[in-house]
Motif scaffolding. Structure first.
Motif, PDB file in Angstrom:
ATOM      1  N   GLY A 399       0.805  -1.139   0.293  1.00  0.00           N
ATOM      2  CA  GLY A 399      -0.202  -0.145  -0.143  1.00  0.00           C
ATOM      3  C   GLY A 399       0.771   1.398   0.059  1.00  0.00           C
ATOM      4  N   LEU A 400       2.042   1.253  -0.327  1.00  0.00           N
ATOM      5  CA  LEU A 400       2.910   2.428  -0.507  1.00  0.00           C
ATOM      6  C   LEU A 400       3.211   2.764  -1.815  1.00  0.00           C
ATOM      7  CD1 LEU A 400       5.804   0.997   2.154  1.00  0.00           C
ATOM      8  CD2 LEU A 400       3.697   2.416   2.564  1.00  0.00           C
ATOM      9  N   THR A 401       3.633   4.057  -1.900  1.00  0.00           N
ATOM     10  CA  THR A 401       3.872   4.720  -3.215  1.00  0.00           C
ATOM     11  C   THR A 401       5.209   4.331  -3.556  1.00  0.00           C
ATOM     12  OG1 THR A 401       5.012   6.497  -1.999  1.00  0.00           O
ATOM     13  CG2 THR A 401       2.560   6.898  -2.499  1.00  0.00           C
ATOM     14  N   PRO A 402       5.648   4.636  -5.010  1.00  0.00           N
ATOM     15  CA  PRO A 402       7.117   4.155  -5.267  1.00  0.00           C
ATOM     16  C   PRO A 402       8.063   4.738  -4.806  1.00  0.00           C
ATOM     17  CG  PRO A 402       5.499   4.702  -7.249  1.00  0.00           C
ATOM     18  CD  PRO A 402       4.617   5.129  -5.823  1.00  0.00           C
ATOM     19  N   THR A 403       9.223   4.227  -4.726  1.00  0.00           N
ATOM     20  CA  THR A 403      10.329   4.441  -4.019  1.00  0.00           C
ATOM     21  C   THR A 403      10.905   5.721  -4.733  1.00  0.00           C
ATOM     22  OG1 THR A 403      12.734   3.846  -3.413  1.00  0.00           O
ATOM     23  CG2 THR A 403      11.989   3.179  -5.641  1.00  0.00           C
ATOM     24  N   LYS A 404      11.374   6.718  -3.666  1.00  0.00           N
ATOM     25  CA  LYS A 404      12.154   7.700  -4.064  1.00  0.00           C
ATOM     26  C   LYS A 404      13.590   7.651  -4.415  1.00  0.00           C
ATOM     27  CE  LYS A 404       8.668  10.822  -1.863  1.00  0.00           C
ATOM     28  NZ  LYS A 404       7.789   9.668  -1.132  1.00  0.00           N
ATOM     29  N   ALA A 405      14.149   6.491  -4.288  1.00  0.00           N
ATOM     30  CA  ALA A 405      15.459   6.565  -4.879  1.00  0.00           C
ATOM     31  C   ALA A 405      16.067   6.714  -6.328  1.00  0.00           C
ATOM     32  CB  ALA A 405      15.970   4.799  -4.449  1.00  0.00           C
ATOM     33  N   THR A 406      17.021   7.376  -6.385  1.00  0.00           N
ATOM     34  CA  THR A 406      17.364   7.750  -7.879  1.00  0.00           C
ATOM     35  C   THR A 406      18.800   7.548  -8.107  1.00  0.00           C
ATOM     36  OG1 THR A 406      17.922   9.929  -6.808  1.00  0.00           O
ATOM     37  CG2 THR A 406      15.741   9.599  -7.520  1.00  0.00           C
ATOM     38  N   ASP A 407      19.494   6.688  -7.327  1.00  0.00           N
ATOM     39  CA  ASP A 407      20.688   6.545  -7.694  1.00  0.00           C
ATOM     40  C   ASP A 407      21.181   5.085  -6.987  1.00  0.00           C
ATOM     41  OD1 ASP A 407      21.345   7.080  -5.152  1.00  0.00           O
ATOM     42  OD2 ASP A 407      22.122   9.144  -5.613  1.00  0.00           O
ATOM     43  N   GLN A 408      22.309   4.559  -7.203  1.00  0.00           N
ATOM     44  CA  GLN A 408      22.735   3.197  -6.695  1.00  0.00           C
ATOM     45  C   GLN A 408      22.708   3.023  -5.008  1.00  0.00           C
ATOM     46  OE1 GLN A 408      26.820   1.918  -6.991  1.00  0.00           O
ATOM     47  NE2 GLN A 408      26.148  -0.203  -7.679  1.00  0.00           N
ATOM     48  N   ALA A 409      23.468   4.212  -4.441  1.00  0.00           N
ATOM     49  CA  ALA A 409      23.443   4.319  -2.850  1.00  0.00           C
ATOM     50  C   ALA A 409      22.001   4.510  -2.225  1.00  0.00           C
ATOM     51  CB  ALA A 409      24.483   5.628  -2.614  1.00  0.00           C
ATOM     52  N   SER A 410      21.181   5.363  -2.931  1.00  0.00           N
ATOM     53  CA  SER A 410      19.833   5.614  -2.273  1.00  0.00           C
ATOM     54  C   SER A 410      19.078   4.185  -2.209  1.00  0.00           C
ATOM     55  CB  SER A 410      19.282   6.576  -2.841  1.00  0.00           C
ATOM     56  OG  SER A 410      18.908   6.765  -4.000  1.00  0.00           O
ATOM     57  N   LEU A 411      19.014   3.771  -3.668  1.00  0.00           N
ATOM     58  CA  LEU A 411      18.454   2.312  -3.938  1.00  0.00           C
ATOM     59  C   LEU A 411      18.976   1.224  -2.917  1.00  0.00           C
ATOM     60  CD1 LEU A 411      16.050   1.219  -5.538  1.00  0.00           C
ATOM     61  CD2 LEU A 411      17.625   0.344  -7.300  1.00  0.00           C
ATOM     62  N   ARG A 412      20.325   1.176  -2.869  1.00  0.00           N
ATOM     63  CA  ARG A 412      20.734   0.051  -1.992  1.00  0.00           C
ATOM     64  C   ARG A 412      20.010   0.412  -0.677  1.00  0.00           C
ATOM     65  NH1 ARG A 412      26.083   1.396  -2.145  1.00  0.00           N
ATOM     66  NH2 ARG A 412      26.561  -0.404  -3.746  1.00  0.00           N
ATOM     67  N   LEU A 413      19.965   1.277  -0.104  1.00  0.00           N
ATOM     68  CA  LEU A 413      19.383   1.523   1.295  1.00  0.00           C
ATOM     69  C   LEU A 413      18.135   1.253   1.285  1.00  0.00           C
ATOM     70  CD1 LEU A 413      19.995   2.293   4.226  1.00  0.00           C
ATOM     71  CD2 LEU A 413      19.778   4.745   3.813  1.00  0.00           C
ATOM     72  N   ALA A 414      17.414   1.795   0.151  1.00  0.00           N
ATOM     73  CA  ALA A 414      15.954   1.497   0.163  1.00  0.00           C
ATOM     74  C   ALA A 414      15.475   0.010   0.101  1.00  0.00           C
ATOM     75  CB  ALA A 414      15.197   2.213  -0.972  1.00  0.00           C
ATOM     76  N   ILE A 415      16.273  -0.702  -0.791  1.00  0.00           N
ATOM     77  CA  ILE A 415      16.237  -2.139  -0.568  1.00  0.00           C
ATOM     78  C   ILE A 415      16.206  -2.729   0.764  1.00  0.00           C
ATOM     79  CG2 ILE A 415      16.870  -4.341  -1.621  1.00  0.00           C
ATOM     80  CD1 ILE A 415      17.546  -2.879  -4.026  1.00  0.00           C
ATOM     81  N   GLU A 416      17.434  -2.346   1.327  1.00  0.00           N
ATOM     82  CA  GLU A 416      17.673  -2.933   2.866  1.00  0.00           C
ATOM     83  C   GLU A 416      16.371  -2.421   3.704  1.00  0.00           C
ATOM     84  OE1 GLU A 416      20.541  -1.527   6.121  1.00  0.00           O
ATOM     85  OE2 GLU A 416      21.826  -2.002   4.615  1.00  0.00           O
ATOM     86  N   ASN A 417      16.159  -1.584   3.576  1.00  0.00           N
ATOM     87  CA  ASN A 417      14.977  -0.850   4.566  1.00  0.00           C
ATOM     88  C   ASN A 417      13.741  -1.859   4.051  1.00  0.00           C
ATOM     89  OD1 ASN A 417      16.466   0.920   5.889  1.00  0.00           O
ATOM     90  ND2 ASN A 417      15.705   2.667   4.595  1.00  0.00           N
ATOM     91  N   GLU A 418      13.552  -1.920   2.983  1.00  0.00           N
ATOM     92  CA  GLU A 418      12.412  -2.819   2.642  1.00  0.00           C
ATOM     93  C   GLU A 418      12.517  -4.408   3.070  1.00  0.00           C
ATOM     94  OE1 GLU A 418       8.781  -2.311   0.974  1.00  0.00           O
ATOM     95  OE2 GLU A 418      10.264  -0.802   0.963  1.00  0.00           O
ATOM     96  N   ARG A 419      13.546  -4.756   2.976  1.00  0.00           N
ATOM     97  CA  ARG A 419      13.802  -6.103   3.080  1.00  0.00           C
ATOM     98  C   ARG A 419      13.622  -6.151   4.977  1.00  0.00           C
ATOM     99  NH1 ARG A 419      15.937 -10.036   0.364  1.00  0.00           N
ATOM    100  NH2 ARG A 419      16.717 -11.049   2.495  1.00  0.00           N
ATOM    101  N   ARG A 420      13.752  -5.044   5.576  1.00  0.00           N
ATOM    102  CA  ARG A 420      13.689  -5.248   7.109  1.00  0.00           C
ATOM    103  C   ARG A 420      12.183  -5.249   7.414  1.00  0.00           C
ATOM    104  NH1 ARG A 420      15.266  -0.489  11.497  1.00  0.00           N
ATOM    105  NH2 ARG A 420      15.160  -1.845  13.313  1.00  0.00           N
ATOM    106  N   VAL A 421      11.298  -4.449   6.749  1.00  0.00           N
ATOM    107  CA  VAL A 421      10.023  -4.323   7.355  1.00  0.00           C
ATOM    108  C   VAL A 421       9.157  -5.738   6.570  1.00  0.00           C
ATOM    109  CG1 VAL A 421       9.847  -2.238   7.850  1.00  0.00           C
ATOM    110  CG2 VAL A 421       9.439  -2.861   5.575  1.00  0.00           C
ATOM    111  N   GLU A 422       9.522  -5.914   5.353  1.00  0.00           N
ATOM    112  CA  GLU A 422       8.867  -7.277   4.434  1.00  0.00           C
ATOM    113  C   GLU A 422       8.980  -8.530   5.196  1.00  0.00           C
ATOM    114  OE1 GLU A 422       6.980  -9.322   1.867  1.00  0.00           O
ATOM    115  OE2 GLU A 422       6.770  -7.011   1.937  1.00  0.00           O
ATOM    116  N   LEU A 423      10.324  -8.369   5.450  1.00  0.00           N
ATOM    117  CA  LEU A 423      10.525  -9.905   5.978  1.00  0.00           C
ATOM    118  C   LEU A 423      10.856  -9.971   7.746  1.00  0.00           C
ATOM    119  CD1 LEU A 423      13.305 -10.590   3.453  1.00  0.00           C
ATOM    120  CD2 LEU A 423      11.112 -11.495   3.547  1.00  0.00           C
ATOM    121  N   ALA A 424      10.310  -8.814   8.418  1.00  0.00           N
ATOM    122  CA  ALA A 424      10.431  -8.781   9.649  1.00  0.00           C
ATOM    123  C   ALA A 424       9.980  -9.941  10.401  1.00  0.00           C
ATOM    124  CB  ALA A 424       9.751  -7.691  10.287  1.00  0.00           C
ATOM    125  N   PHE A 425      10.701 -10.552  11.459  1.00  0.00           N
ATOM    126  CA  PHE A 425      10.372 -11.606  12.315  1.00  0.00           C
ATOM    127  C   PHE A 425      10.539 -13.005  11.378  1.00  0.00           C
ATOM    128  CE2 PHE A 425       7.171  -8.110  13.418  1.00  0.00           C
ATOM    129  CZ  PHE A 425       8.118  -7.379  14.118  1.00  0.00           C
TER     130      PHE A 425
END
Length: 476
Positions: A399-425
């Motif tokens: 239910g979220l809007t598209p990522t705001k990541a626009t380069d490799q570094a910001s997308l790397r962190l966005a994926i890391e954060n997404e894995r954290r909440v998607e795969l929590a527990f």
């Protein structure tokens, strides 16, 4: 419908309760995994013993929760410190002793599983069973061996590499630690073989057994862990191209006891209620410590306070993220009517049955993980729109809007954060942060205790005492 063969524990044949350690020898008069291999049914039942190991306390039953989640910035332990829970709080302090029983259980039970599948693989080549079953059972055993070793090498680093049965105590007293490279070589070879031997799917009575898709996904994760980005992307894309898996429209349905095997699950640890010792206890273990049945409904029990979500994780969910309400309850109403602001995990909740005897399965590999791994592997090569699209598929379901990541570094962190909440527990956080070389950095940035050497766990003292050739990991 759950697999009938995975829902049956072979009591007296494969019981973990009689395993003092993975080198325990079987009495010659017993019919057990070292002596009973004759028919196709024998090998099928032996595989049940391998699958059953996944439910052991040293794996998904307990240890991997402590090691994969509670040792991180995701969760903690909702009890007070007492003399009888010293080992538990070592995961909060990241200050482990070699006598920690939870770490020892992880070492012990993984090797119990390895002994079981090695026995199958050592014997099945000469077995007089149909060739199609011989291939399938070999593939299943190889998948399980790869999974056991993948956990061990990530948790402990160099570990003894056993591919043969040990029937003589003298053969186990001088084992040395094998290089991680050699362990990974076995893992990769096993999974390459398994994916060629395993079926794409099973009939309704065998759902839950390892499939070709599960082998491909696990191999992709192995490549990702080894930073082999191209290999990881290629192998994981084969899972997508197969067309058998998809994101369920509703996140909560992935973990529902009503839909334990579904289009998003590639492989899970299966449980079955019914007071036969096959049910899961996550719902009971994860509810707040000491709460009564009147607080959360009938059959919940008193709760153990394990895996309590930390505020940092709760705040990591963006506003409107549907995964938050499906995974975490942030408060409960006490018997006196007051509201207690203590969070707890509801991801594995099941109503209408005993909380310690639940049908809820535990996911090991699922499709959202595959999509995020492809996105990560591709982005590590170069920032690209495909990675953005894959990330947004997972976000859209939440239910979220598209990522705001626009380069490799910001997308790397966005994926890391997404894995954290998607795969929590789901016991992924420690492995993810260590794999990316960010565990110590992230923990310290949040004011959490951690040592530089906590990227591996301590080797249990009992194993070092039994085998003087085993050395301890640096720092411990």
């Amino acid at each position: 419908m759950k697999s009938t063969h995975l829902a049956i524990l072979l009591l007296g044949v494969f019981s973990l309760s009689c395993q003092n350690d993975f080198l325990t020898l079987a009495p010659q008069t017993d019919r057990n995994e070292l002596t009973f291999y004759r028919t196709a049914d024998d090998y099928k039942n032996a595989l049940v013993g391998g699958y059953t190991t996944l439910r052991a306390s040293g794996l998904y039953g307990s240890s991997l929760i402590w090691m994969g989640e509670i040792s991180t910035d995701n969760t903690d332990y909702g009890q007070t410190r007492q003399a009888n829970n010293v080992d538990n709080f070592q995961f909060i302090d990241r200050n482990y002793t070699a006598l920690n029983t939870i770490v020892y259980a992880a070492w012990r039970d993984h090797y119990v599983g390895l002994r079981r599948v090695n026995a199958i693989l050592n014997r099945i080549g000469g077995a007089s069973i149909p060739e199609n079953l011989k291939n399938q059972y070999t593939g299943e055993a190889q998948f399980l061996r790869a999974l056991f070793y993948f956990d061990l090498v990530r948790l402990f680093g160099d570990v003894p590499l056993l591919t043969d049965e040990i029937t003589n105590p003298d053969g186990a007293s001088n084992l040395t630690r094998t290089s991680s490279e050699a362990v990974y070589e076995l893992i990769i070879n096993d999974l390459k073989s398994a994916e060629q031997k395993l079926p794409a799917q099973y009939g309704s009575t065998d759902i839950g057994r390892a499939t070709q898709g599960a082998a491909k996904a696990l191999l992709g994760k192995v490549y990702l862990t080894r930073r082999e980005w191209a290999n990881a992307s290629t192998k994981l894309k084969e899972v997508v191209a197969g067309g058998r898996y998809q994101l369920l429209p509703n996140y909560a349905d992935v973990f529902s006891f009503a839909t334990p095997t579904n289009a998003e699950i590639l492989f899970n640890v299966q449980y079955k209620s019914g007071n036969t010792g096959q049910g899961s206890n996550f719902w009971a273990n994860f509810t707040p410590w000491g709460i009564g049945t009147v607080v959360l409904g009938p059959n919940v029990g008193q709760g153990l306070g394990i895996n309590r979500p930390l505020p940092d994780l709760i705040n990591a969910y963006e506003p409107g993220d549907k995964r938050k309400t499906a995974s975490i309850q942030t408060s409960y109403t006490a018997t006196n009517g007051s509201v207690v602001n203590e969070p707890f995990v509801i991801k594995y909740k099941q109503t209408g049955t005993l909380a310690s005897d639940s049908d809820v399965d535990f996911p090991v590999l699922r499709y959202a993980d595959v999509l995020l791994m492809i996105a990560e592997a591709n982005n590590e090569t170069a920032f690209n729109q495909e990675s953005v699209t894959l990330l947004n598929q997972v976000r859209q379901r939440a239910g979220l809007t598209p990522t705001k990541a626009t380069d490799q570094a910001s997308l790397r962190l966005a994926i890391e954060n997404e894995r954290r909440v998607e795969l929590a527990f789901e016991n992924q956080r420690w492995f993810d942060l260590v794999r990316k070389g960010r565990y110590v950095e992230v923990m310290r940035a949040k004011g959490l205790k951690v040592n530089d050497f906590n990227t591996l766990f301590i080797i249990p003292q009992r194993e070092i005492d039994l085998n003087k050739n085993l050395t301890q990991n640096p720092g411990y």
